[in-house]
Structures are given as C-alpha cells and as structure tokens.
Design a protein around this motif. Structure first.
Motif, PDB file in Angstrom:
ATOM      1  N   PRO A  32       0.844  -1.203   0.000  1.00 19.99           N
ATOM      2  CA  PRO A  32       0.000   0.000   0.000  1.00 19.99           C
ATOM      3  C   PRO A  32       0.880   1.255   0.000  1.00 19.99           C
ATOM      4  O   PRO A  32       1.841   1.345   0.751  1.00 19.99           O
ATOM      5  N   GLY A  33       0.559   2.202  -0.903  1.00 21.41           N
ATOM      6  CA  GLY A  33       1.331   3.441  -0.972  1.00 21.41           C
ATOM      7  C   GLY A  33       2.519   3.366  -1.919  1.00 21.41           C
ATOM      8  O   GLY A  33       3.289   4.334  -2.013  1.00 21.41           O
ATOM      9  N   CYS A  34       2.681   2.236  -2.615  1.00 19.30           N
ATOM     10  CA  CYS A  34       3.789   2.107  -3.577  1.00 19.30           C
ATOM     11  C   CYS A  34       3.783   3.270  -4.567  1.00 19.30           C
ATOM     12  O   CYS A  34       2.725   3.636  -5.093  1.00 19.30           O
ATOM     13  N   HIS A  35       4.964   3.823  -4.842  1.00 20.21           N
ATOM     14  CA  HIS A  35       5.062   4.973  -5.747  1.00 20.21           C
ATOM     15  C   HIS A  35       4.989   4.574  -7.215  1.00 20.21           C
ATOM     16  O   HIS A  35       4.805   5.412  -8.078  1.00 20.21           O
ATOM     17  N   ASN A  36       5.177   3.291  -7.523  1.00 19.45           N
ATOM     18  CA  ASN A  36       5.258   2.873  -8.924  1.00 19.45           C
ATOM     19  C   ASN A  36       4.253   1.765  -9.258  1.00 19.45           C
ATOM     20  O   ASN A  36       4.638   0.709  -9.764  1.00 19.45           O
ATOM     21  N   ILE A 130       3.853   1.597   4.710  1.00 20.69           N
ATOM     22  CA  ILE A 130       3.372   2.988   4.813  1.00 20.69           C
ATOM     23  C   ILE A 130       3.321   3.461   6.267  1.00 20.69           C
ATOM     24  O   ILE A 130       3.553   4.632   6.554  1.00 20.69           O
ATOM     25  N   ALA A 131       3.087   2.543   7.208  1.00 16.55           N
ATOM     26  CA  ALA A 131       3.036   2.931   8.630  1.00 16.55           C
ATOM     27  C   ALA A 131       4.419   3.346   9.139  1.00 16.55           C
ATOM     28  O   ALA A 131       4.532   4.003  10.167  1.00 16.55           O
ATOM     29  N   GLN A 132       5.458   2.933   8.419  1.00 13.59           N
ATOM     30  CA  GLN A 132       6.826   3.278   8.831  1.00 13.59           C
ATOM     31  C   GLN A 132       7.459   4.275   7.863  1.00 13.59           C
ATOM     32  O   GLN A 132       8.679   4.428   7.832  1.00 13.59           O
ATOM     33  N   ARG A 133       6.625   4.928   7.057  1.00 15.49           N
ATOM     34  CA  ARG A 133       7.156   5.901   6.094  1.00 15.49           C
ATOM     35  C   ARG A 133       7.902   7.010   6.834  1.00 15.49           C
ATOM     36  O   ARG A 133       7.427   7.509   7.863  1.00 15.49           O
ATOM     37  N   ASP A 134       9.070   7.376   6.292  1.00 16.76           N
ATOM     38  CA  ASP A 134       9.875   8.418   6.941  1.00 16.76           C
ATOM     39  C   ASP A 134      10.594   9.193   5.838  1.00 16.76           C
ATOM     40  O   ASP A 134      11.523   8.677   5.200  1.00 16.76           O
ATOM     41  N   LEU A 135      10.146  10.423   5.611  1.00 18.14           N
ATOM     42  CA  LEU A 135      10.689  11.218   4.505  1.00 18.14           C
ATOM     43  C   LEU A 135      12.127  11.662   4.752  1.00 18.14           C
ATOM     44  O   LEU A 135      12.806  12.113   3.833  1.00 18.14           O
TER      45      LEU A 135
END
Ligand code: SF4
Length: 175
Positions: A32-36, A130-135
């Motif tokens: 979920p949330g994949c950029h491609n 996605i729950a561990q997304r960190d920009l």
C-alpha cells in the motif's frame, strides 16, 4: 531477456551521485502506498537484452553507479544478474531495491536470486511499509528498509554462518 518499465539517466534519488536506473516491470508485493503501481503487472514492459541495456548505460558518460529498481528486479533475477555481471566487469557500483528481505532471499531464494545478490554492492531490502514511512531517510521510503553492504554481509555469512546483514556504513549511502 529483461522486461523493463523503463530506464532513467542521471538520477539523484536512487542512490548517491548521478546514477543510471533500470526499472524492472513486474512486482507482486502490492505494498500500500507504492510509488510505482504502473510497474506491478508482469510482462507489460519492454523486452530488452542485458547487452542492449548495458550499451545504453555506456552511452551515459556521467553515471558511475547503476540502480535496479522497479517493480522488483528479483522477479527477473537471471537477466538482472547477467546485466550486473557486465556492469561489475566495467567497474560500476551496482545497487538494487527489492521487496524481499535479505534473510528471505538467502534462506529460500532461488539460485538465480542468490546469484544476483552475489553481484551487487548494495541491496535496499524489504517492502515499503506505509506505517513506517519516513521522509527523512536517505534512498529508502520506510524505516523497516535497510541499506545493506552486500560484500561485507556475504563475507560475514561465510565466516559465521549467520544470515544477519551488515548495514552499509558508507556516508554516501547512509549518511
Ligand atoms: S516492492 Fe516496491 S515496487 Fe513492489 S509493491 Fe512494494 S514498493 Fe512497490
């Protein structure tokens, strides 16, 4: 043959320096949330030989490193290993992204997947969570993903038998 979603010259977001990026077509992880997401369907890309892609990379004079992204190159491990072999012989740093973990690839990966690992300098492993997304992370999207020093990890494994990866200490990748 490789089945590719595309290629990109002079990327600065897929590893340190100016890099040539080879995007594999096909991935079944469905994070979920994949950029491609357009790269998920298998066989929907363009068929190209490793030699043809290598020739294109050689025409990109500024690239010193090459990154395999996707999609997931480990679903086409044999062809990507052939491309990696050409690149290593020519002196490039070769990195790859995968949704597999290092431990899974070593424990249950196919011979071709292990062959591809053996030809890499860097592996960024694990699904995008996605729950561990960190920009703020460099060259990875979520905190579970690791930048692995492949030669050091394989050497440590040979010595101790452990499948524990050695994380990349280079400031270029992890700084
Ligand atoms: S492994 Fe990568 S390409 Fe595949 S779904 Fe996850 S983020 Fe997208």
């Amino acid at each position: 043959m490789l089945n590719l979603a595309g290629t990109l010259t002079d990327s600065i977001v897929d590893g340190p320096g100016l890099r040539f990026v080879v995007f594999a077509q096909g991935c079944s992880f469905d994070c979920p949330g994949c950029h491609n997401p357009q790269t998920h369907a298998f066989g929907a890309g363009v068929d190209r030989s490793p030699e043809d892609v290598f020739a294109e990379i050689r025409r990109s004079p500024l690239a010193r490193g090459v990154t395999f992204s996707g999609g997931d190159p480990f679903f086409q491990a044999e062809a990507f290993a052939a491309l990696a072999a050409l690149l290593k012989e020519a002196g490039y740093e070769v990195a790859a992204y995968t949704g597999y973990t290092w431990e899974t690839l070593l424990a249950t990966g196919s011979a071709a997947q292990r062959d591809l690992i053996a030809r890499l300098d860097i592996l960024v492993d694990g699904r995008f969570e996605i729950a561990q997304r960190d920009l703020s992370l460099r060259f990875r999207g979520s905190a579970n993903q690791r930048v692995i020093d492949v030669p050091a990890s394989l050497a440590a494994r040979k010595k101790t038998g452990s499948n524990e990866p050695v994380l990349c200490a280079s400031r270029r990748w992890a700084g």
